[in-house]
Motif scaffolding. Structure first.
Motif, PDB file in Angstrom:
ATOM      1  N   ILE A 110      91.838  52.244  25.161  1.00 41.68           N
ATOM      2  CA  ILE A 110      90.347  51.535  24.835  1.00 41.68           C
ATOM      3  C   ILE A 110      89.236  51.530  25.103  1.00 41.68           C
ATOM      4  O   ILE A 110      88.095  52.438  24.459  1.00 41.68           O
ATOM      5  CB  ILE A 110      90.543  49.888  25.190  1.00 41.68           C
ATOM      6  N   ASP A 111      89.368  52.739  26.551  1.00 44.74           N
ATOM      7  CA  ASP A 111      87.924  53.550  26.594  1.00 44.74           C
ATOM      8  C   ASP A 111      87.519  54.471  25.933  1.00 44.74           C
ATOM      9  O   ASP A 111      86.579  55.335  25.522  1.00 44.74           O
ATOM     10  CB  ASP A 111      88.839  53.851  28.101  1.00 44.74           C
ATOM     11  N   ALA A 112      88.310  55.860  25.686  1.00 45.87           N
ATOM     12  CA  ALA A 112      88.502  56.312  24.797  1.00 45.87           C
ATOM     13  C   ALA A 112      87.926  56.583  23.618  1.00 45.87           C
ATOM     14  O   ALA A 112      86.930  56.535  22.783  1.00 45.87           O
ATOM     15  CB  ALA A 112      89.957  57.422  23.986  1.00 45.87           C
ATOM     16  N   ALA A 113      88.635  54.595  22.920  1.00 47.24           N
ATOM     17  CA  ALA A 113      88.067  54.694  21.421  1.00 47.24           C
ATOM     18  C   ALA A 113      86.698  53.920  21.566  1.00 47.24           C
ATOM     19  O   ALA A 113      85.874  54.229  20.683  1.00 47.24           O
ATOM     20  CB  ALA A 113      89.082  53.392  20.720  1.00 47.24           C
ATOM     21  N   VAL A 114      86.367  53.310  22.426  1.00 47.25           N
ATOM     22  CA  VAL A 114      84.673  52.633  22.001  1.00 47.25           C
ATOM     23  C   VAL A 114      84.378  53.585  22.647  1.00 47.25           C
ATOM     24  O   VAL A 114      83.164  53.689  21.961  1.00 47.25           O
ATOM     25  CB  VAL A 114      84.695  51.870  23.648  1.00 47.25           C
ATOM     26  N   SER A 115      84.629  54.709  23.415  1.00 45.81           N
ATOM     27  CA  SER A 115      83.160  55.590  23.873  1.00 45.81           C
ATOM     28  C   SER A 115      83.175  56.641  22.469  1.00 45.81           C
ATOM     29  O   SER A 115      81.449  56.738  22.410  1.00 45.81           O
ATOM     30  CB  SER A 115      83.205  56.561  25.134  1.00 45.81           C
ATOM     31  N   THR A 116      84.063  57.038  22.113  1.00 43.07           N
ATOM     32  CA  THR A 116      83.717  57.706  21.277  1.00 43.07           C
ATOM     33  C   THR A 116      83.134  57.623  19.970  1.00 43.07           C
ATOM     34  O   THR A 116      82.718  57.842  18.963  1.00 43.07           O
ATOM     35  CB  THR A 116      84.792  58.472  21.033  1.00 43.07           C
ATOM     36  N   LEU A 117      83.926  56.180  19.639  1.00 46.36           N
ATOM     37  CA  LEU A 117      83.249  55.380  18.662  1.00 46.36           C
ATOM     38  C   LEU A 117      81.558  55.225  18.222  1.00 46.36           C
ATOM     39  O   LEU A 117      80.672  55.411  17.229  1.00 46.36           O
ATOM     40  CB  LEU A 117      83.987  54.354  18.038  1.00 46.36           C
ATOM     41  N   GLY A 118      81.208  54.926  19.695  1.00 50.76           N
ATOM     42  CA  GLY A 118      80.119  54.223  20.264  1.00 50.76           C
ATOM     43  C   GLY A 118      78.713  55.695  20.474  1.00 50.76           C
ATOM     44  O   GLY A 118      77.338  55.135  20.472  1.00 50.76           O
ATOM     45  N   SER A 119      80.025  56.433  20.553  1.00 46.85           N
ATOM     46  CA  SER A 119      78.582  57.701  20.424  1.00 46.85           C
ATOM     47  C   SER A 119      78.791  59.065  19.593  1.00 46.85           C
ATOM     48  O   SER A 119      78.305  59.211  20.042  1.00 46.85           O
ATOM     49  CB  SER A 119      78.693  57.885  22.185  1.00 46.85           C
ATOM     50  N   THR A 120      79.789  58.905  19.001  1.00 48.99           N
ATOM     51  CA  THR A 120      79.426  60.125  17.787  1.00 48.99           C
ATOM     52  C   THR A 120      78.593  59.859  16.426  1.00 48.99           C
ATOM     53  O   THR A 120      78.711  58.554  15.767  1.00 48.99           O
ATOM     54  CB  THR A 120      81.270  59.669  17.008  1.00 48.99           C
ATOM     55  N   PRO A 121      77.548  60.522  16.291  1.00 48.76           N
ATOM     56  CA  PRO A 121      77.204  60.585  15.165  1.00 48.76           C
ATOM     57  C   PRO A 121      77.442  60.429  13.710  1.00 48.76           C
ATOM     58  O   PRO A 121      78.960  60.926  13.541  1.00 48.76           O
ATOM     59  CB  PRO A 121      76.223  61.940  15.692  1.00 48.76           C
ATOM     60  N   THR A 122      77.295  59.451  13.004  1.00 49.68           N
ATOM     61  CA  THR A 122      78.110  58.912  11.594  1.00 49.68           C
ATOM     62  C   THR A 122      76.872  57.732  10.827  1.00 49.68           C
ATOM     63  O   THR A 122      76.110  57.201  11.301  1.00 49.68           O
ATOM     64  CB  THR A 122      79.540  57.861  12.016  1.00 49.68           C
ATOM     65  N   SER A 123      77.061  58.048   9.701  1.00 51.84           N
ATOM     66  CA  SER A 123      77.001  57.127   8.798  1.00 51.84           C
ATOM     67  C   SER A 123      77.351  55.997   8.394  1.00 51.84           C
ATOM     68  O   SER A 123      77.600  54.738   8.008  1.00 51.84           O
ATOM     69  CB  SER A 123      76.655  57.338   7.346  1.00 51.84           C
ATOM     70  N   VAL A 124      78.788  55.700   8.954  1.00 53.05           N
ATOM     71  CA  VAL A 124      79.450  54.064   9.029  1.00 53.05           C
ATOM     72  C   VAL A 124      78.639  53.209   9.475  1.00 53.05           C
ATOM     73  O   VAL A 124      78.493  53.919  10.538  1.00 53.05           O
ATOM     74  CB  VAL A 124      80.895  54.408  10.137  1.00 53.05           C
TER      75      VAL A 124
END
Ligand code: ADP
Length: 167
Positions: free
Chosen positions: A131-145
């Protein structure tokens, strides 16, 4: 910009989003868990597209897309999570799944994407860290999503994700 990370409890195959992420395996020919559910919901077209687009499968940590067949989503973004149970414990591979999935979503022009907890089922990654890997990566990776929606399969996972999002 990075995506807005949200959470729902439910079945990923029913999500009304542009793309659903599949926790696939290297062979890319279907499997158990969420992979099996996605192939059942999408229908045989999904496997056909997997064979056509990934004749040699996909590497751990990488992502690629196929049609979503009969699901409400337009695309499936397949990622191959590390198999913790088999000794693949390098967290960078799990982080890579989320980052590569967002990159593929950007190529497709997908603005809403639903994610399962990659590697946290059959592959045995400890759920809190997954969960930590998912939340931190999705919340910090630059994207147009615009929306990265974590789909929790069960109440316990949902509650843990809500807690992680509030940190
Ligand atoms: P892995 O092999 O990557 O561990 P699994 O499919 O076994 O993949 O599990 C990944 C996560 O997906 C687990 O948290 C599991 O509870 C969840 N899951 C299983 N089926 C579904 C579904 N239909 N929708 C959403 N999540 C699901």
């Amino acid at each position: 910009m990075s995506a807005r990370v949200t959470v729902v409890e439910g079945d990923i195959t029913a999500q009304e989003v542009d793309a659903v992420v599949n926790a696939a395996n290297r062979a890319m020919r279907g499997g158990g868990g969420v992979d099996g559910a996605i192939h059942r919901a999408g229908g045989p077209e999904v496997l056909e597209d997997c064979r056509r687009r990934f004749p040699h499968g996909l590497a751990t940590g990488d992502a690629g897309w196929t049609t979503a067949g009969r699901m409400p989503a337009r695309w499936i973004i397949h990622v191959v999570g590390p198999n913790y149970r088999a000794g693949e414990t390098d967290r960078a591979l799990l982080v890579s799944c989320y980052a590569r999935a967002l990159a593929v979503a950007d190529e497709l022009g997908a603005s809403t994407v639903a994610f399962p907890l990659v590697s946290a089922g059959i592959y045995g990654w400890p759920r809190g860290d997954a969960i930590d890997a998912a939340v931190s990566t999705l919340g910090s990776t630059p994207t147009s999503v615009e929306e990265a929606r974590l789909v929790a399969y069960g109440r316990a996972a949902y509650d843990e994700i809500v807690t992680a999002l509030s940190r």
